[in-house]
Design a protein around this motif. Structure first.
Motif, PDB file in Angstrom:
ATOM      1  N   LEU A 160      -4.294   8.220  -4.060  1.00 35.04           N
ATOM      2  CA  LEU A 160      -3.656   7.263  -4.609  1.00 35.04           C
ATOM      3  C   LEU A 160      -4.647   6.753  -6.009  1.00 35.04           C
ATOM      4  O   LEU A 160      -3.908   6.850  -7.340  1.00 35.04           O
ATOM      5  N   LYS A 190       0.791  -1.299   0.167  1.00 41.42           N
ATOM      6  CA  LYS A 190      -0.034   0.127  -0.030  1.00 41.42           C
ATOM      7  C   LYS A 190       0.845   1.329  -0.023  1.00 41.42           C
ATOM      8  O   LYS A 190       0.555   2.422  -0.610  1.00 41.42           O
ATOM      9  N   LEU A 230       2.863   1.423  -3.654  1.00 40.89           N
ATOM     10  CA  LEU A 230       2.122   1.649  -5.099  1.00 40.89           C
ATOM     11  C   LEU A 230       2.128   3.228  -5.155  1.00 40.89           C
ATOM     12  O   LEU A 230       2.152   3.489  -6.369  1.00 40.89           O
ATOM     13  N   PRO A 231       1.880   3.931  -4.167  1.00 44.96           N
ATOM     14  CA  PRO A 231       1.710   5.548  -4.726  1.00 44.96           C
ATOM     15  C   PRO A 231       3.195   5.997  -4.864  1.00 44.96           C
ATOM     16  O   PRO A 231       3.156   6.638  -6.007  1.00 44.96           O
ATOM     17  N   ALA A 276       6.429   7.226 -11.862  1.00 46.37           N
ATOM     18  CA  ALA A 276       6.024   7.243 -13.214  1.00 46.37           C
ATOM     19  C   ALA A 276       5.526   8.457 -13.591  1.00 46.37           C
ATOM     20  O   ALA A 276       5.919   8.704 -14.891  1.00 46.37           O
ATOM     21  N   LEU A 277       4.570   9.327 -12.965  1.00 47.50           N
ATOM     22  CA  LEU A 277       3.934  10.400 -13.358  1.00 47.50           C
ATOM     23  C   LEU A 277       5.195  11.459 -13.426  1.00 47.50           C
ATOM     24  O   LEU A 277       5.362  12.291 -14.594  1.00 47.50           O
ATOM     25  N   PHE A 306      -2.257  10.402 -18.481  1.00 55.27           N
ATOM     26  CA  PHE A 306      -1.358  10.989 -19.156  1.00 55.27           C
ATOM     27  C   PHE A 306      -0.408  10.060 -19.939  1.00 55.27           C
ATOM     28  O   PHE A 306      -0.294  10.518 -21.226  1.00 55.27           O
ATOM     29  N   LEU A 327       7.375  10.528 -16.665  1.00 51.24           N
ATOM     30  CA  LEU A 327       6.662  10.519 -17.839  1.00 51.24           C
ATOM     31  C   LEU A 327       6.645  11.724 -18.452  1.00 51.24           C
ATOM     32  O   LEU A 327       6.723  11.972 -19.907  1.00 51.24           O
ATOM     33  N   ILE A 328       6.660  13.092 -17.926  1.00 53.86           N
ATOM     34  CA  ILE A 328       6.735  14.296 -18.184  1.00 53.86           C
ATOM     35  C   ILE A 328       8.001  14.784 -18.897  1.00 53.86           C
ATOM     36  O   ILE A 328       8.180  15.002 -20.206  1.00 53.86           O
ATOM     37  N   PHE A 346       3.781   5.056  -8.404  1.00 55.51           N
ATOM     38  CA  PHE A 346       2.953   5.828  -9.476  1.00 55.51           C
ATOM     39  C   PHE A 346       3.456   7.403  -9.807  1.00 55.51           C
ATOM     40  O   PHE A 346       3.368   8.007 -10.724  1.00 55.51           O
ATOM     41  N   ALA A 347       3.908   7.980  -8.497  1.00 57.63           N
ATOM     42  CA  ALA A 347       4.415   8.992  -8.459  1.00 57.63           C
ATOM     43  C   ALA A 347       5.473   9.366  -9.295  1.00 57.63           C
ATOM     44  O   ALA A 347       5.802  10.260  -9.952  1.00 57.63           O
ATOM     45  N   LEU A 385      -3.960   9.665  -8.427  1.00 55.17           N
ATOM     46  CA  LEU A 385      -2.493   9.374  -8.889  1.00 55.17           C
ATOM     47  C   LEU A 385      -2.703   8.413 -10.087  1.00 55.17           C
ATOM     48  O   LEU A 385      -1.976   8.803 -11.184  1.00 55.17           O
TER      49      LEU A 385
END
Lengths: 281, 122
Positions: B96, A2, A5-6, A12-13, B106, A16-17, A9-10, B99
């Motif tokens: 989450l 738990k 995972l954030p 990844a974001l 995106f 990505l930019i 993703f954080a 996100l």
């Protein structure tokens, strides 16, 4: 899991930019501004790839030349430039970088090339083709361009625009470029007279004026709609205004305001739904 | 393209809604009401983000565009997360969820953008 995972993703974001920025080095598919028509003299440089070598050329864009702006960025020297596709003539386009300080684009004001008016073509030339059996019409002013038509030997042609000893002609409904090495000039007619008009803006009748260089010209015509149709005829040396399509910046501002208003309305709707749901429960 | 900005905004919003609803279904959102909130939240944030980044690209260039894109995407994640906190009845942390949905839209949006099919996409 738990907690991990954030973070994944954080990351990844965030990654990505820059990845998207790195991938965005090519030319965008759609121009940001398109079909601007130059109303003033403007000189650009571009790389000519049509011959055996890459040659840097400089060309003064004539009035009526179409431009599309694709991107705005900083070049390797740190200067801000615009990538522009220029319709130099029909069927002949070039890519060039126009420095930011040579054009002014502010939101939502108009876009202006701050240079003086370019001259129209000086002459209309009538010539005879001297190529056996025929002369190629190409879709650009170089042998690197495709052949799009043929003009038989001894045909009389007319052209106004000349680029690198190539003339722009129309023959048998085909417009394109022919080498002027294979034509014999019969007659050169000056075109300067058409540029001047200081006369009255009559609906019907003759307008006589002076084009600023001492040559008196006469413009004859009739106008049934009562509009002042002569007012847009530029005089030699006079600034003739801006590129059209200047409302585009304003449209963008309206879209931003519209989006913000929409966001506020939606937020109110969400609050009302939540309140209504809480009351019911 | 700037003359087509309303069309571009509509296109971006439609793609975002489709992708985020699909991603929401994948992470376990099942209620129609929750999907409605996902749609409303994106209608709230997406047009503002698209039009602002478009403006910044034109006014300040490519570098400023990507910096603003990063800042606005993070802001969108936080705002959407805050709204989800009060609206979604889900066991997963709302920030989450925000996100995951924003990252997926995106990423897939960029893929679509790089593989444009003439006549289908803008």
């Amino acid at each position: 899991m738990k907690r991990i995972l954030p973070v994944i993703f954080a990351i990844a974001l965030v990654l990505l930019i820059p990845a998207a920025a790195f991938a965005d080095v090519g030319m965008p598919v759609e121009p940001l501004f398109e079909s601007f028509v130059i109303t003033k003299d403007f000189t650009v440089t571009y790389t000519d790839y049509t011959g055996d070598y890459e040659v840097q050329r400089t060309v003064t864009l004539p009035i009526g030349t179409k431009l599309s702006f694709y991107d705005r960025y900083q070049d390797s020297s740190g200067n801000t430039v615009w990538d522009a596709r220029v319709m130099l003539y029909e069927n002949f386009e070039i890519w060039t970088s126009i420095p930011d300080d040579q054009m002014r684009i502010t939101m939502p004001s108009k876009e202006v090339f701050p240079t003086k008016k370019a001259p129209d073509p000086d002459y209309e030339v009538v010539a005879t083709v001297d190529a056996d059996p025929c002369l190629n019409i190409r879709n650009g002013p170089s042998t690197g361009f495709n052949i799009i038509g043929l003009i038989p030997d001894n045909t009389v042609i007319t052209y106004r625009y000349v680029y690198d000893n190539w003339g722009y002609v129309t023959y048998d409904n085909v417009s394109g470029w022919v080498s002027l090495d294979y034509v014999e000039i019969n007659q050169k007619t000056p075109l300067k007279a058409s540029a001047g008009n200081n006369g009255n803006n009559g609906n019907t009748g003759n307008n006589t004026g002076n084009n600023g260089s001492g040559n008196e010209v006469t413009v004859t015509g009739s106008d049934d709609d009562g509009e002042d149709n002569w007012k847009n005829v530029p005089k030699t040396g006079e600034s003739v205004g801006e590129m059209f399509d200047s409302d585009s910046g304003r449209l963008l501002i309206f879209c931003i305001i519209g989006a913000v208003l929409l966001a506020v309305v939606v937020l109110v709707v969400i609050i009302l739904i939540v309140k209504f749901s809480n009351k019911r429960s | 393209m700037i003359d087509k900005i309303p069309r571009v905004m509509l296109y971006c919003l439609t793609c975002t809604l489709v992708i985020e609803c699909a991603a929401a279904a994948v992470i376990g959102i099942r209620k129609i009401k929750d999907f409605l909130f996902v749609i409303l939240v994106n209608v709230m944030t997406n047009p503002v983000l698209v039009s602002l980044t478009f403006f910044i690209r034109l006014a300040y260039g490519r570098t400023a565009y990507y910096c603003s894109l990063a800042a606005l995407e993070i802001a969108a994640v936080l705002i959407e997360g805050a709204v989800y906190k009060f609206t979604l009845k889900n066991r997963i942390n709302p920030f989450l969820i925000s996100l995951i949905l924003n990252t997926s839209s995106f990423f897939i949006g960029e893929l679509i953008n790089k593989t444009k099919i003439p006549g289908v996409f803008l």
